[in-house]
Design an enzyme around this catalytic site. Structure first.
Site, PDB file in Angstrom:
ATOM      1  N   GLU A   1       0.878  -1.156   0.069  1.00  0.00           N
ATOM      2  CA  GLU A   1       0.006  -0.118   0.112  1.00  0.00           C
ATOM      3  C   GLU A   1       0.923   1.283   0.224  1.00  0.00           C
ATOM      4  O   GLU A   1       0.884   2.166   0.881  1.00  0.00           O
ATOM      5  CB  GLU A   1      -0.971  -0.134   1.110  1.00  0.00           C
TER       6      GLU A   1
ATOM      7  N   ARG B   1       3.703   7.507  -0.535  1.00  0.00           N
ATOM      8  CA  ARG B   1       4.799   8.562  -0.729  1.00  0.00           C
ATOM      9  C   ARG B   1       5.771   7.925  -1.872  1.00  0.00           C
ATOM     10  O   ARG B   1       6.310   8.621  -2.502  1.00  0.00           O
ATOM     11  CB  ARG B   1       5.429   8.687   0.651  1.00  0.00           C
TER      12      ARG B   1
ATOM     13  N   CYS C   1       1.275  35.807   7.328  1.00  0.00           N
ATOM     14  CA  CYS C   1       1.616  36.341   8.374  1.00  0.00           C
ATOM     15  C   CYS C   1       1.473  35.223   9.795  1.00  0.00           C
ATOM     16  O   CYS C   1       0.997  35.241  10.327  1.00  0.00           O
ATOM     17  CB  CYS C   1       0.539  37.102   8.825  1.00  0.00           C
ATOM     18  N   GLU C   2       2.462  34.207   9.504  1.00  0.00           N
ATOM     19  CA  GLU C   2       2.794  33.210  10.678  1.00  0.00           C
ATOM     20  C   GLU C   2       4.254  32.915  10.348  1.00  0.00           C
ATOM     21  O   GLU C   2       4.687  32.536   9.327  1.00  0.00           O
ATOM     22  CB  GLU C   2       1.930  32.015  10.508  1.00  0.00           C
TER      23      GLU C   2
ATOM     24  N   TYR D   1       1.487  14.009  -0.686  1.00  0.00           N
ATOM     25  CA  TYR D   1       1.096  14.731   0.719  1.00  0.00           C
ATOM     26  C   TYR D   1       1.314  16.183   0.199  1.00  0.00           C
ATOM     27  O   TYR D   1       1.639  17.079   1.311  1.00  0.00           O
ATOM     28  CB  TYR D   1       1.709  14.295   2.055  1.00  0.00           C
TER      29      TYR D   1
HETATM   30  N1  LLP Z   1      -1.589   2.294   4.073  1.00  0.00           N
HETATM   31  C1  LLP Z   1      -2.326   2.983   5.363  1.00  0.00           C
HETATM   32  C2  LLP Z   1      -3.001   2.338   6.248  1.00  0.00           C
HETATM   33  C3  LLP Z   1      -1.959   4.230   5.680  1.00  0.00           C
HETATM   34  O1  LLP Z   1      -2.489   4.862   6.811  1.00  0.00           O
HETATM   35  C4  LLP Z   1      -1.080   5.112   4.936  1.00  0.00           C
HETATM   36  C5  LLP Z   1      -0.662   6.413   5.067  1.00  0.00           C
HETATM   37  C6  LLP Z   1      -0.370   4.598   3.812  1.00  0.00           C
HETATM   38  C7  LLP Z   1      -0.736   3.071   3.619  1.00  0.00           C
HETATM   39  C8  LLP Z   1       0.498   4.991   2.938  1.00  0.00           C
HETATM   40  O2  LLP Z   1       1.526   5.450   3.396  1.00  0.00           O
HETATM   41  P1  LLP Z   1       3.013   6.026   2.674  1.00  0.00           P
HETATM   42  O3  LLP Z   1       3.444   4.742   2.022  1.00  0.00           O
HETATM   43  O4  LLP Z   1       2.468   7.026   1.896  1.00  0.00           O
HETATM   44  O5  LLP Z   1       4.104   6.050   3.863  1.00  0.00           O
HETATM   45  N2  LLP Z   1       0.780  13.247   5.706  1.00  0.00           N
HETATM   46  C9  LLP Z   1       1.842  12.695   6.043  1.00  0.00           C
HETATM   47  C10 LLP Z   1       1.967  11.151   5.950  1.00  0.00           C
HETATM   48  C11 LLP Z   1       0.768  10.496   6.681  1.00  0.00           C
HETATM   49  C12 LLP Z   1       0.622   9.025   6.117  1.00  0.00           C
HETATM   50  C13 LLP Z   1      -0.719   8.286   6.651  1.00  0.00           C
HETATM   51  N3  LLP Z   1      -0.991   6.929   6.242  1.00  0.00           N
HETATM   52  C14 LLP Z   1       3.248  13.330   5.519  1.00  0.00           C
HETATM   53  O6  LLP Z   1       3.081  14.311   4.890  1.00  0.00           O
HETATM   54  O7  LLP Z   1       4.279  12.966   5.725  1.00  0.00           O
END
Ligand code: LLP
Length: 430
Positions: A287, A290, A355-356, A384
């Site tokens: 899954e 990123r 402005c932060e 993201y």
């Molecule tokens: N599967 C599940 C159940 C998840 O909760 C997530 C991400 C993924 C897969 C994908 O994860 P990845 O392969 O993208 O690491 N907004 C944060 C990252 C939040 C990730 C949330 N869950 C950032 O910008 O670093």
């Protein structure tokens, strides 16, 4: 690896000069490389040779319809977390019947939408949710395939806001309560155990936590296969990327110098995990979010002013924390490079106009001598990035562009003021 490289001193995405993109579409804008996304998908899909592998792209990372279509065309399934995401996949002609639905708080309407579109499996996070899914499926006269998300209590060593696999996190079912929840599922009329799932966190740059979590799960996975005939094990997402442009490019000079030696790649991930997974005779679901899009996107921004003070220099750009929230929210590092290489170097904080003091993309960065009208790229912003953008300060959502070879398409037009306020109403009593 990615396809953002300098040619004749100008930063290109594949064959396209990014300064020309900025001239035509304005800044701030996100630019994605289709070739990079395709390479990423293929490398990961092939990372577990000899094992049936399904890549469910975690579309929360970047859910632009064109990005979804690109992955659907390659045969990807999707990891979905809302009714909105289901509808996006349908709008991009993706396949729900191969996709999984995750999340700790699925609403009844969302469960119904998933069932009506023949979802491959629900990733269940609690007994209450299992019972809710059973109830909705019963009402529709359908059987819901489910997998329990197990919390393996492994420390992924990542940022506190994105770690998920520890027992203190809200995610998943405790390891030692899992078998009992499967027994409960077997008693219910309208759910059917189909798999088991883990996801331990995001931006994990070492292989060890993955090996520890999968290793810990193996006896349980075998037990569930024997007792309930499950057919898949989802090992989640979380593969980290390099936020260093040169390292992430896969340039051999970096790899040979040893700088790339510790970097987690799909090949290293597969090499370490395949021996653990090959005897299970289960389909393995991945899954990634990123990994698939992070290094495939940049945020282009124009320099508005350069403020020099005796102690500090500031480069004020036209992108802000509303466009790319990660630095403000996670203290995340994004490399900042000029679109046109030039001589001279100075140290500056790169800041947005909001402005932060959190509206800062980088402190003490070494930049060439840029001035008003020059442009910069915030690298590795394809995951993201846009999806977490907002309209703070009544700033419109930025445009998104997709580059494929020498072609550029505007895959999301910059928002207008009229669109921003379209749903707002001033009541008559005012
Ligand atoms: N599967 C599940 C159940 C998840 O909760 C997530 C991400 C993924 C897969 C994908 O994860 P990845 O392969 O993208 O690491 N907004 C944060 C990252 C939040 C990730 C949330 N869950 C950032 O910008 O670093």
């Amino acid at each position: 690896m990615h396809q953002f490289n300098y040619r004749n001193g100008k930063l290109h995405c594949e064959s396209v000069d990014l300064d020309e993109v900025a001239d035509r579409y304005g800044t701030p804008c996100y630019v994605y490389s289709a070739g990079t996304m395709r390479d990423n998908y293929r490398r990961l899909a092939e990372s577990l040779p000899g094992i049936r592998t399904r890549v469910c792209y975690a579309m929360k990372a970047n859910s632009n319809l064109a990005v979804l279509r690109l992955f659907a065309n390659l045969g990807a399934a999707f990891d979905l977390v809302s009714g909105g995401e289901i509808r996006r996949v349908l709008a991009a002609s993706g396949d729900i019947s191969t996709s999984v639905f995750a999340g700790v708080g699925k609403k009844e309407q969302e469960i119904e939408l998933a069932l009506r579109n023949s979802i491959f499996s629900f990733h269940v996070e609690s007994e209450a949710e299992l019972e809710r899914i059973d109830r909705v499926a019963g009402r529709l006269g359908l059987r819901a395939p489910v997998a329990v998300r197990v919390n393996p209590d492994v420390d992924a060593g990542t940022h506190a806001k994105i770690t998920t696999g520890r027992s203190e996190n809200k995610f998943g079912v405790p390891f030692d309560q899992t078998a009992a929840l499967y027994r409960r599922a077997a008693e219910l009329d309208n759910v059917e155990p189909r798999g088991v799932q883990i996801h331990i966190g995001s931006q994990i740059t070492k292989i060890d936590p993955f090996v520890a979590a999968v290793g810990k799960m193996l006896p349980l996975v075998r037990e569930l296969k024997d007792a309930h005939g499950i057919s898949y094990f989802s090992i989640g997402g979380g593969i980290g990327i390099s936020y260093d442009r040169a390292l992430a490019s896969g340039d051999p000079a970096w790899w040979e110098s040893g700088d790339g030696a510790g970097l987690l790649t799909p090949e290293r991930y597969g090499e370490a995990l395949a021996p653990l997974l090959c005897d299970l005779d289960l389909e393995i679901l991945l899954e990634p979010g990123r990994y698939m899009t992070g290094n495939a996107g940049v945020l282009l921004t124009g320099v508005e002013h350069v403020k020099r003070s005796p102690t500090r220099n500031f480069v004020v750009v036209d992108a802000a924390m509303n466009d790319l929230l990660r630095p403000a929210m996670y203290e995340a590092y994004h490399e900042i490079v000029p679109l046109a290489e030039s001589d001279g170097e100075f140290e500056a904080d790169v800041v947005g106009p909001i402005c932060e003091s959190g509206d800062c993309f980088g402190k003490g960065r070494l930049l060439p001598a840029v001035g008003e009208g020059d442009r910069l790229a915030l690298m590795s912003a394809g995951a993201y990035g846009f999806v977490m953008a907002g309209r703070y300060n009544t700033r419109p959502m930025p445009a998104e562009l997709l580059v494929d070879g020498d072609r550029t398409a505007e895959v999301n037009v910059r928002e207008t003021f009229e669109q921003i306020v379209a749903n707002e109403r001033i009541p008559e009593f005012l």
